[in-house]
Design a protein around this motif. Structure first.
Motif, PDB file in Angstrom:
ATOM      1  N   SER A  86       0.681  -1.075  -0.026  1.00 23.03           N
ATOM      2  CA  SER A  86       0.084   0.098  -0.131  1.00 23.03           C
ATOM      3  C   SER A  86       0.847   1.129   0.017  1.00 23.03           C
ATOM      4  O   SER A  86       1.779   1.316   0.589  1.00 23.03           O
TER       5      SER A  86
ATOM      6  N   THR B 114      -1.496   2.634   5.916  1.00 20.88           N
ATOM      7  CA  THR B 114      -1.839   1.348   6.031  1.00 20.88           C
ATOM      8  C   THR B 114      -0.814   0.720   5.264  1.00 20.88           C
ATOM      9  O   THR B 114      -1.086  -0.319   4.853  1.00 20.88           O
TER      10      THR B 114
ATOM     11  N   SER C 273      -0.021  -2.711   6.491  1.00 26.13           N
ATOM     12  CA  SER C 273      -1.312  -3.525   6.762  1.00 26.13           C
ATOM     13  C   SER C 273      -2.129  -3.827   5.474  1.00 26.13           C
ATOM     14  O   SER C 273      -2.886  -4.763   5.574  1.00 26.13           O
ATOM     15  N   GLN C 274      -1.842  -3.224   4.313  1.00 28.82           N
ATOM     16  CA  GLN C 274      -2.624  -3.318   3.056  1.00 28.82           C
ATOM     17  C   GLN C 274      -1.563  -3.507   1.951  1.00 28.82           C
ATOM     18  O   GLN C 274      -0.553  -3.191   1.794  1.00 28.82           O
TER      19      GLN C 274
ATOM     20  N   ASN D 109      -7.377  -1.216  -2.639  1.00 27.36           N
ATOM     21  CA  ASN D 109      -6.553  -1.679  -1.340  1.00 27.36           C
ATOM     22  C   ASN D 109      -7.334  -2.722  -0.744  1.00 27.36           C
ATOM     23  O   ASN D 109      -8.442  -2.705  -0.329  1.00 27.36           O
TER      24      ASN D 109
ATOM     25  N   TRP E 115      -7.023  -5.530   2.909  1.00 29.48           N
ATOM     26  CA  TRP E 115      -6.120  -5.804   4.105  1.00 29.48           C
ATOM     27  C   TRP E 115      -5.367  -7.206   3.650  1.00 29.48           C
ATOM     28  O   TRP E 115      -5.745  -8.037   3.061  1.00 29.48           O
TER      29      TRP E 115
ATOM     30  N   THR F  90      -3.014  -8.203  10.338  1.00 25.81           N
ATOM     31  CA  THR F  90      -2.953  -7.997   8.815  1.00 25.81           C
ATOM     32  C   THR F  90      -1.519  -7.304   8.749  1.00 25.81           C
ATOM     33  O   THR F  90      -1.334  -6.408   9.335  1.00 25.81           O
TER      34      THR F  90
END
Length: 405
Positions: free
Chosen positions: A155, A160, A163-164, A221, A223, A369
């Motif tokens: 990401s 994020t 985490s993404q 995006n 997770w 995540t």
């Protein structure tokens, strides 16, 4: 642009399947292929077990659907040569197992049912005696009319970043005339063959001759999630991967190594099969009828219950759905959630999902995540020209996250 992540608003199952139907699979015949998204003409096999073992008659029914899974306008004769509904006649009883069951299987296409159009399809299994739909499964048939490129990266959003993951794609269509992409083309991004984790309603960000590009910074995006947990019950009487104890009662009971919740959990690479499962046994020649069932005991240690949330065991074994049978109960004596589920022998991926009072599902709260997680993304491209009768699938693309990017 409207982004719809269905996975957040997953519907609760109502127990239609019930305890008696287990081990449902809809897959191509190739080994280690778990996807029901296949080229038009590919053979898919549906199989399942009925634990009541009383010789019920089941039928399959096939319906063509729109890109957003509504019933299409076509008559069955317009997308099937033969019958859209027929009996499942490949029926065999279990052999030399503690848990008796009847195994059902059917391949599609077959001599009675040949599908002629690409698109989304809903496969229903119906109890002939009661006319009740026992369960449904989705599958997608595509044509290679366009080339789809998919790239997955970390990401770019600072909030994020850890985490993404971001998915970008391009559609190359030199042989298809697209006059109005906003109306004629629909894109679905699917994570790990889980129809509860999708992004839809995307419009192209760049138009070029015979090419559409979708390069959003945040709107595509996902997770990252975490690698799935796993166990292997290929040996019914002996311990195998992640099984700590075995007891024999009416059937075998396998106790899995407990999982401990840690809100500061960090990513650790652990190869998985993205939530899927494989039926197998080392104690018989035919896993379809000689693999036994065992009661699997799950334990999740947590210092206290999750506030106003329920916890469930989650994976492809129950079609990534929230089912009452998979609900975990909190034990205040040893500060843990526990659940017992019946599984046919095999290798299984699973994780834990929380559900709040608004029925919002979170598959990342327990296991974390992370952007590093290895996920598979599928881009499905639907095309319905102006005046067209149905949503065809002109191509799919696959993308995998690579940490080196």
């Amino acid at each position: 642009m409207q982004i719809r992540i269905i996975f957040i608003f997953i519907l609760f199952t109502t127990g239609i399947i019930g305890q008696n139907i287990q081990s449902i699979q809809l897959r191509p015949l190739q080994e280690n292929n778990y996807s029901a998204i296949v080229p038009l003409g590919t053979v898919l096999e549906l199989s399942f077990d009925d634990l009541e073992n009383d010789g019920k008659e089941y039928q399959y029914k096939i319906e063509h659907m729109t890109h957003d899974w509504q019933k299409s306008r076509m008559l069955s004769s317009q997308y099937i040569d033969g019958f859209d509904e027929n009996s499942i006649i490949n029926v065999t009883n279990s052999f030399n197992t503690f848990q008796s069951y009847t195994h059902y299987a059917v391949r599609i296409p077959n001599i009675n049912t040949v599908i002629t159009k690409s698109g989304n399809y809903l496969l229903s299994v119906v109890n002939y005696d009661t006319d009740e739909v026992v369960f449904t499964r989705r599958f997608v048939l595509f044509e290679n009319m366009a080339t789809i490129g998919v790239a997955v990266s970390r990401s770019r959003n600072a909030k994020t970043l850890s985490s993404q993951q971001t998915v970008e794609l391009s559609i190359n269509h030199p042989n298809i005339r697209i006059n109005n992409p906003a109306q004629e083309v629909h894109v679905v991004l699917l994570k790990n063959e889980n129809w509860n984790e999708t992004i839809t309603d995307l419009q192209p960000t760049f138009f070029m001759a015979n090419q559409l590009k979708y390069t959003y910074a945040n709107k595509t995006n996902f997770w990252g999630g975490n690698e799935y947990l796993n166990f292997d019950s290929k040996l019914i009487r002996n311990k195998s991967i992640n099984i700590v104890k075995i007891e024999m009662q009416d059937i075998f009971h396998h106790y899995l190594y407990p999982f401990t919740f840690d809100e500061n959990r960090t990513y650790r690479y652990n190869p998985d099969i993205n939530g899927q499962f494989v039926i197998r046994t080392l104690e018989g020649n035919d896993a379809n009828t000689e693999a036994d069932y065992a009661m699997m005991h799950f334990t999740l240690y947590a210092a206290k219950p999750f506030d106003e949330k329920e916890v469930y065991v989650y994976g492809a074994f129950n079609n990534f759905e929230i089912e009452d049978d998979a609900k975990m109960e909190y034990d205040f004596e040893d500060n843990s959630y526990k659940a017992n589920l019946l599984f046919k022998q095999g290798f299984y991926n699973y994780t834990f999902a929380t559900v709040d009072k608004y029925n919002q599902v979170n598959t990342n709260e327990v296991n974390g995540t992370f952007f590093e997680t290895e996920n598979e993304y599928t881009a499905i491209i639907y095309f319905k020209p102006f005046g067209g009768l149905y949503d065809s699938v002109i191509g799919i693309g696959k993308g995998f996250f690579n940490q080196d990017r």
